[in-house]
Design an enzyme around this catalytic site. Structure first.
Site, short mmCIF file in Angstrom:
data_model
loop_
_atom_site.label_atom_id
_atom_site.label_comp_id
_atom_site.label_asym_id
_atom_site.label_seq_id
_atom_site.Cartn_x
_atom_site.Cartn_y
_atom_site.Cartn_z
N HIS A 132 29.18 -46.57 1.52
CA HIS A 132 30.49 -45.86 1.64
C HIS A 132 30.06 -45.12 2.77
O HIS A 132 30.68 -43.92 2.89
CB HIS A 132 31.05 -45.46 0.67
N SER A 174 28.18 -40.64 31.07
CA SER A 174 29.72 -40.59 31.32
C SER A 174 29.99 -40.16 32.62
O SER A 174 29.25 -39.45 33.38
CB SER A 174 30.25 -39.46 30.57
N LYS A 215 26.08 -36.69 28.42
CA LYS A 215 26.06 -37.67 27.53
C LYS A 215 25.22 -38.80 27.68
O LYS A 215 24.49 -39.21 28.77
CB LYS A 215 27.59 -38.52 27.82
N GLU A 225 27.24 -50.68 21.51
CA GLU A 225 28.63 -51.06 21.30
C GLU A 225 29.15 -52.50 21.77
O GLU A 225 29.90 -53.09 20.85
CB GLU A 225 29.37 -49.89 22.06
#
Ligand code: ARG
Length: 498
Positions: free
Chosen positions: A151, A272, A278, A285
């Site tokens: 979880h 970014s 970043k 992803e």
């Protein structure tokens, strides 16, 4: 070219709508290989004479030598383009014989299968590379203690090797699945004709053998209209991608500043346009999003197939794009994930700190109470739960550290347990993450000694798979060499008798 009864050409826009020529380049090589096997067979059953045979084969070879010269414009697919090109070059009297005893319906599925066979082998090689790397990294990270999560909450302590081994195990099943699929792909549909076979004495077994197939798909309806091998392949690919995607998700979370367990090499991160600090894990992803697309491709193909009447329908053509897309996606994804894992920086100290600051030893403490004090597990669970609650209430930094003798005594009394508090405290203090995993007894647990055995076992398994796939690759390479040899044999005879 095929329009014999039609008086009019196909409407231009409709031609573009139904043509698969744009994607068919992927099978040009396979289509020509298939045609060569077919014309060898036609020669052997005396439908083509030696001169016709040699002329057709030379024409096909010319296309292979200069594929850019093949006119694609205006054709429905690569089969029509190749035949039209041949007829254009060598005339209809000979070129017009290539499609004797064959339909595009048996031809296309044969092409797809020969390509799928190659793709399958290359995917297995990619998988083997990745699993090998995972095993190597597992060995390097037997001492990288970290919490295991359920979880997404700290559950038990383990080590990074345990996660890496879990992906290996799952990908090993994918290798097995692909091996088993290979047998079903490797059955030849060629010679089934449009749907019901041919009046000519075609030798289906001969073309099957020439093309390296193990056998033929016997029933001619089944041979031309079934695509269950695609469903299986796409499902196997989806399974691989789902594993990669879950691994990607773990790596994304662990590489966040909050976790800081790992660092992804710059080669595999984006930045970014606005925030200069970043370092985003975009490729990982996209492994997640590509997994969605691959599952979508499986669904598309199943939906195309589900209500087709038996026999070829043009809907089948639209399965090719989804099929080949998924194959390309999984191959690239495997390479990228391999690159990312190979260059991963593991922050062992950050992981160890997380484990040391965690209550992930709670289950071990409960089990130790079961072992040493023979209490029922439920009672131990209640006791440790109460101790955790009390320790958290004390707002301590190190788990359980704040518990005093009197804290434990009070809880024991409330629960009417006769254990001495000092013994309970000793069990707790003694239960370090290292000790807990070193003492795990169950097979497949993150006990480094057991893990090392697993790593060794999987290495042997992998070597075995590697040999098997290597020999499949050799058989396929032999197909090409053999077809060339057979052609040369026939041609030499042809020249001497001309
Ligand atoms: N381009 C077609 C495909 O990819 C080839 C078979 C066409 N057959 C037919 N009877 N229209 O499936």
């Amino acid at each position: 070219m095929y329009r014999s009864r039609h008086k009019e050409d196909l409407d231009r826009r409709t031609l573009n709508f139904l043509s698969s020529i744009e994607i068919d380049d992927k099978i040009l090589f396979y289509d020509i290989l298939c045609s060569k096997a077919h014309v060898i067979m036609l020669y052997k059953i005396h439908i083509l004479n030696k001169f016709e045979f040699a002329t057709i084969v030379n024409g096909l070879d010319q296309i292979l030598r200069n594929p850019e010269r093949l006119v694609r414009e205006g054709f429905e697919d690569i089969h029509e383009a190749v035949e039209a090109h041949l007829i254009g070059k060598i005339g209809v009297d000979i070129g017009g014989k290539i499609q004797t005893g064959r339909s595009r319906n048996d031809q296309i599925v044969t092409d797809i299968k020969i390509k799928a066979r190659d793709d399958l082998i290359s995917i297995i090689f990619h998988l083997i590379n990745l699993i090998r790397l995972l095993l190597e990294k597992s060995e390097e990270n037997l001492d990288s203690i970290m919490p295991l999560y359920t979880h997404l909450q700290q559950a038990q302590n383990g080590n990074l090797a345990h996660y890496l081994l879990s992906y290996s195990e799952s990908l090993l099943r994918d290798v097995e699945r692909l091996f088993s699929l290979y047998k079903r792909i490797n059955q030849s549909p060629l010679g089934a004709g449009p749907i019901g076979g041919s009046l000519l004495p075609l030798d289906r077994k001969m073309t099957a053998k020439l093309l390296g197939f193990e056998n033929i798909v016997s029933n001619t309806i089944d041979a031309t209209s079934s695509r269950d091998f695609m469903i299986e392949f796409l499902s196997d690919i989806s399974s691989i991608m789902i594993t990669l995607s879950r691994c990607a998700e773990d790596l994304i979370i662990w590489s966040s500043e909050e976790f800081g367990f790992i660092e992804i090499d710059e080669k595999f991160t984006s930045t970014s346009s606005a925030m200069p600090q970043k370092k985003n894990p975009d490729p990982l992803e996209m492994i997640r999003s590509k997994t969605a697309l691959v599952i979508g491709n499986l669904t598309s193909v199943m939906i195309i197939l589900k209500a087709l009447p038996s026999g070829y329908s043009r809907d089948l053509q639209d399965t090719k794009l989804s099929f080949w897309n998924s194959i390309d996606t999984v191959s690239l994804s495997l390479e990228i994930v391999t690159g990312i894992i190979a260059s991963l920086v593991v922050n062992k100290d950050v992981m160890a700190t997380a484990s040391n600051a965690s209550y992930a030893t709670a289950f071990d403490v409960a089990e130790e109470l079961v072992i040493r004090h023979k209490v029922p597990f439920r009672t131990a669970h209640k006791l440790v739960g109460a101790l955790v609650a009390k320790a958290i209430q004390n707002k301590e930094e190190v788990p359980f550290k704040s518990l005093s003798n009197s804290d434990v005594k009070l809880i024991l009394e409330k629960m009417k347990l006769s254990m001495p508090p000092a013994k309970v405290i000793h069990i707790i203090k003694d239960m370090t993450p290292q000790k807990s995993i070193a003492n795990r007894r169950s097979e497949g647990s993150p006990n480094p000694r057991k893990q090392m055995k697993t790593i060794k076992k999987y290495r042997i398994l992998l070597d075995n798979y590697h040999n098997q796939v290597q020999s499949k690759k050799k058989n396929i390479e032999y197909v090409q060499e053999n077809i060339i040899a057979v052609i040369n044999q026939i041609k030499t005879k042809a020249n001497s008798s001309l």
